[in-house]
Design a protein around this motif. Structure first.
Motif, mmCIF file in Angstrom:
data_model
loop_
_atom_site.group_PDB
_atom_site.id
_atom_site.type_symbol
_atom_site.label_atom_id
_atom_site.label_comp_id
_atom_site.label_asym_id
_atom_site.label_seq_id
_atom_site.Cartn_x
_atom_site.Cartn_y
_atom_site.Cartn_z
ATOM 1 N N ARG A 175 -66.702 -65.871 2.300
ATOM 2 C CA ARG A 175 -67.386 -65.158 3.377
ATOM 3 C C ARG A 175 -66.479 -65.180 4.604
ATOM 4 N NH1 ARG A 175 -72.278 -67.769 1.333
ATOM 5 N NH2 ARG A 175 -73.669 -66.178 0.481
ATOM 6 N N HIS A 176 -66.043 -63.992 5.000
ATOM 7 C CA HIS A 176 -65.179 -63.885 6.177
ATOM 8 C C HIS A 176 -66.038 -63.635 7.419
ATOM 9 C CE1 HIS A 176 -61.576 -63.901 3.815
ATOM 10 N NE2 HIS A 176 -61.933 -62.841 3.123
ATOM 11 N N ASN A 177 -65.778 -64.405 8.452
ATOM 12 C CA ASN A 177 -66.459 -64.225 9.738
ATOM 13 C C ASN A 177 -65.438 -63.822 10.794
ATOM 14 O OD1 ASN A 177 -69.162 -65.452 8.892
ATOM 15 N ND2 ASN A 177 -67.762 -67.135 8.456
ATOM 16 N N LEU A 178 -65.860 -62.979 11.732
ATOM 17 C CA LEU A 178 -64.996 -62.610 12.854
ATOM 18 C C LEU A 178 -65.201 -63.652 13.949
ATOM 19 C CD1 LEU A 178 -63.045 -60.307 13.855
ATOM 20 C CD2 LEU A 178 -65.026 -59.428 15.122
ATOM 21 N N MET A 179 -64.086 -64.280 14.387
ATOM 22 C CA MET A 179 -64.186 -65.426 15.292
ATOM 23 C C MET A 179 -63.195 -65.282 16.439
ATOM 24 S SD MET A 179 -64.212 -68.319 12.249
ATOM 25 C CE MET A 179 -62.455 -68.041 11.935
ATOM 26 N N ARG A 180 -63.594 -65.780 17.613
ATOM 27 C CA ARG A 180 -62.683 -65.771 18.774
ATOM 28 C C ARG A 180 -63.164 -66.762 19.823
ATOM 29 N NH1 ARG A 180 -64.009 -60.724 22.612
ATOM 30 N NH2 ARG A 180 -61.920 -61.262 23.303
ATOM 31 N N LYS A 181 -62.345 -66.919 20.875
ATOM 32 C CA LYS A 181 -62.711 -67.857 21.939
ATOM 33 C C LYS A 181 -63.889 -67.347 22.758
ATOM 34 C CE LYS A 181 -59.886 -70.248 24.356
ATOM 35 N NZ LYS A 181 -58.814 -70.682 25.286
ATOM 36 N N LEU A 226 -54.130 -69.344 16.065
ATOM 37 C CA LEU A 226 -53.550 -68.464 17.073
ATOM 38 C C LEU A 226 -54.625 -67.843 17.965
ATOM 39 C CD1 LEU A 226 -50.889 -66.713 14.803
ATOM 40 C CD2 LEU A 226 -50.441 -68.361 16.643
ATOM 41 N N ALA A 227 -55.772 -67.478 17.361
ATOM 42 C CA ALA A 227 -56.867 -66.900 18.147
ATOM 43 C C ALA A 227 -57.422 -67.907 19.146
ATOM 44 C CB ALA A 227 -57.978 -66.419 17.212
ATOM 45 N N GLU A 239 -66.672 -70.576 8.323
ATOM 46 C CA GLU A 239 -67.398 -71.285 9.375
ATOM 47 C C GLU A 239 -66.713 -72.602 9.704
ATOM 48 O OE1 GLU A 239 -71.549 -71.730 8.719
ATOM 49 O OE2 GLU A 239 -71.926 -69.604 8.370
ATOM 50 N N ARG A 240 -66.159 -73.260 8.684
ATOM 51 C CA ARG A 240 -65.460 -74.529 8.908
ATOM 52 C C ARG A 240 -64.275 -74.312 9.848
ATOM 53 N NH1 ARG A 240 -61.394 -77.619 6.128
ATOM 54 N NH2 ARG A 240 -61.680 -79.852 6.543
ATOM 55 N N GLY A 246 -62.645 -74.456 17.355
ATOM 56 C CA GLY A 246 -63.457 -74.230 18.547
ATOM 57 C C GLY A 246 -63.685 -72.766 18.873
ATOM 58 N N LEU A 247 -63.966 -71.956 17.843
ATOM 59 C CA LEU A 247 -64.151 -70.516 18.026
ATOM 60 C C LEU A 247 -65.613 -70.126 17.870
ATOM 61 C CD1 LEU A 247 -61.113 -69.273 15.905
ATOM 62 C CD2 LEU A 247 -61.220 -69.491 18.400
ATOM 63 N N HIS A 248 -66.011 -69.074 18.579
ATOM 64 C CA HIS A 248 -67.331 -68.482 18.409
ATOM 65 C C HIS A 248 -67.303 -67.518 17.217
ATOM 66 C CE1 HIS A 248 -69.007 -69.934 22.231
ATOM 67 N NE2 HIS A 248 -67.832 -69.626 22.776
ATOM 68 N N ILE A 249 -68.324 -67.549 16.390
ATOM 69 C CA ILE A 249 -68.477 -66.519 15.360
ATOM 70 C C ILE A 249 -69.215 -65.351 16.004
ATOM 71 C CG2 ILE A 249 -69.546 -65.904 13.161
ATOM 72 C CD1 ILE A 249 -69.128 -68.735 12.217
ATOM 73 N N VAL A 250 -68.520 -64.234 16.188
ATOM 74 C CA VAL A 250 -69.126 -63.085 16.866
ATOM 75 C C VAL A 250 -69.670 -62.071 15.869
ATOM 76 C CG1 VAL A 250 -67.791 -63.381 18.970
ATOM 77 C CG2 VAL A 250 -66.855 -61.991 17.119
#
Length: 365
Positions: A175-181, A226-227, A239-240, A246-250
């Motif tokens: 399961r791929h999640n889009l994640m960023r600061k 890098l993100a 999710e791990r 330390g990224l938000h799952i958006v």
């Protein structure tokens, strides 16, 4: 804010749980001491420390004996970690995986070896094969096939020249999640991920981030790292990985196929672990090439039909000889210890210009 005052009934139950936890801890350490004695005997006798067939037997017994209310899959996960922690006292298993921390490859290794394994993080699958073949790692875990994007061609190419063989596999739901600061999708300038992940999410990205750059990196975890350093970048990953970096799952589960699985192969040198015994549900993997002449492919399939052996996968890769020759990667249903499989393999070997067994190993139902 003050914690609500607990009722006497709740306090009594908490005390009961505390008492049970102490008993569990005592029993776990007692089991660990027995495991240490097992390790001493194995060391003296020169027998393998890690026995995946033994792990499977223990977990199957526990699942069968489980009366509930714990679910069988949760019991399995608990016991795998208990056995992994005990094995670490006998002899920690060094496992090479695609790094950095937080990749799906690492997750597959944890599912197979447990969380107490000593992970060696590699920049690519070439390094995983090299670490395993050189002995700096006892085992390696590499991706071999995705349900939506097909085979991992680099892994297939590397199997040709390695002395390692396959002793197990892990099928992981991806399961791929889009994640960023930042906690929103606004202002994303680039999405960083492994090329396979970008391909598995391309329809979603086309729809929701059509003008955003897609940047291929060595792994999803590297993209996450890098993100975490640039608020204008986003990553695709687990999710791990979001927790580790330390990224938000958006956006959750952005892969195009909801049932998106990847197969990972567990590899090692034959002297580290021999071919696992037959379980009744096994796969035999090999790579062959045939003479470039009419009917050669037909001749390749005849022994399988003659001896009633099912072929579950066939992939071709160019041999790069300049003669339009190909290597064929084949998965067979069964184990070489079965007479019909052994007979089919013997006939195949005789008719092939090149023949290499990649391994025989249990597969999950």
């Amino acid at each position: 804010m003050a914690e609500p005052i607990a009722s006497q009934a709740l306090l009594a139950l908490r005390d009961q749980i505390d008492g049970l936890d102490k008993q569990l801890l005592q029993l776990l350490n007692e089991r660990a001491r027995v495991a240490e004695r097992v390790g001493e005997i194995k060391r003296a006798e020169g027998t393998p420390f890690f026995r995946p067939d033994r792990v499977a037997q223990v977990i199957d017994k526990i699942r069968t004996a489980n009366p509930g209310p714990l679910k069988a899959e949760h019991v399995s996960a608990i016991w795998r970690e208990i056995m992994s922690a005990c094995l670490a006292l006998e002899s920690p298993q060094r496992v090479a995986v695609l790094g950095p921390v937080g990749t799906f490859c690492e997750q597959a290794a944890i599912e197979y070896f447990g969380g107490a394994a000593d992970m060696t993080y590699c920049a690519n699958f070439d390094e995983v094969f090299h670490a395993t073949a050189s002995g700096s790692a006892q085992f390696g875990v590499v991706g071999v096939e995705n349900m939506t994007e097909g085979v991992v061609t680099r892994s297939l190419d590397l199997f040709l020249h390695t002395p390692c063989h396959v002793v197990g596999e892990v099928s992981l739901l991806i399961r791929h999640n889009l994640m960023r600061k930042e906690p929103s999708m606004h202002g994303i300038e680039a999405v960083l991920a492994h090329p396979q992940a970008l391909a598995q999410c391309q329809n979603w990205l086309n729809k929701h981030l059509p003008d955003v750059e897609r940047r291929a990196v060595s792994s999803n975890a590297e993209g996450s790292r890098l993100a975490a350093e640039n608020p204008a970048w986003a990553a695709l990953g687990s999710e791990r990985a979001s927790t580790l970096f330390g990224l938000h799952i958006v956006a959750h589960a952005v892969q195009d196929e909801p049932y998106n699985r990847t197969r990972f192969a567990v590899i090692c040198l034959p002297q580290t672990m021999a071919t696992p015994p037959a379980t009744g549900r096994d796969c035999t993997s090999l790579v062959v090439s045939v003479p470039n002449r009419p009917g050669a492919m037909h001749d390749l399939l005849v022994p399988l039909k003659t001896h009633g052996v099912s072929m579950t996968r066939l992939e071709s890769r160019p041999a790069r000889t300049g003669q339009w020759d190909y290597y064929f990667y084949i998965d067979l249903d069964g184990h070489p210890s079965q007479p019909n499989v052994a007979a089919a393999l013997a006939e195949l070997r005789a008719s092939c210009a090149f023949f290499k067994m990649l391994g025989a190993y249990p597969v999950k139902a």
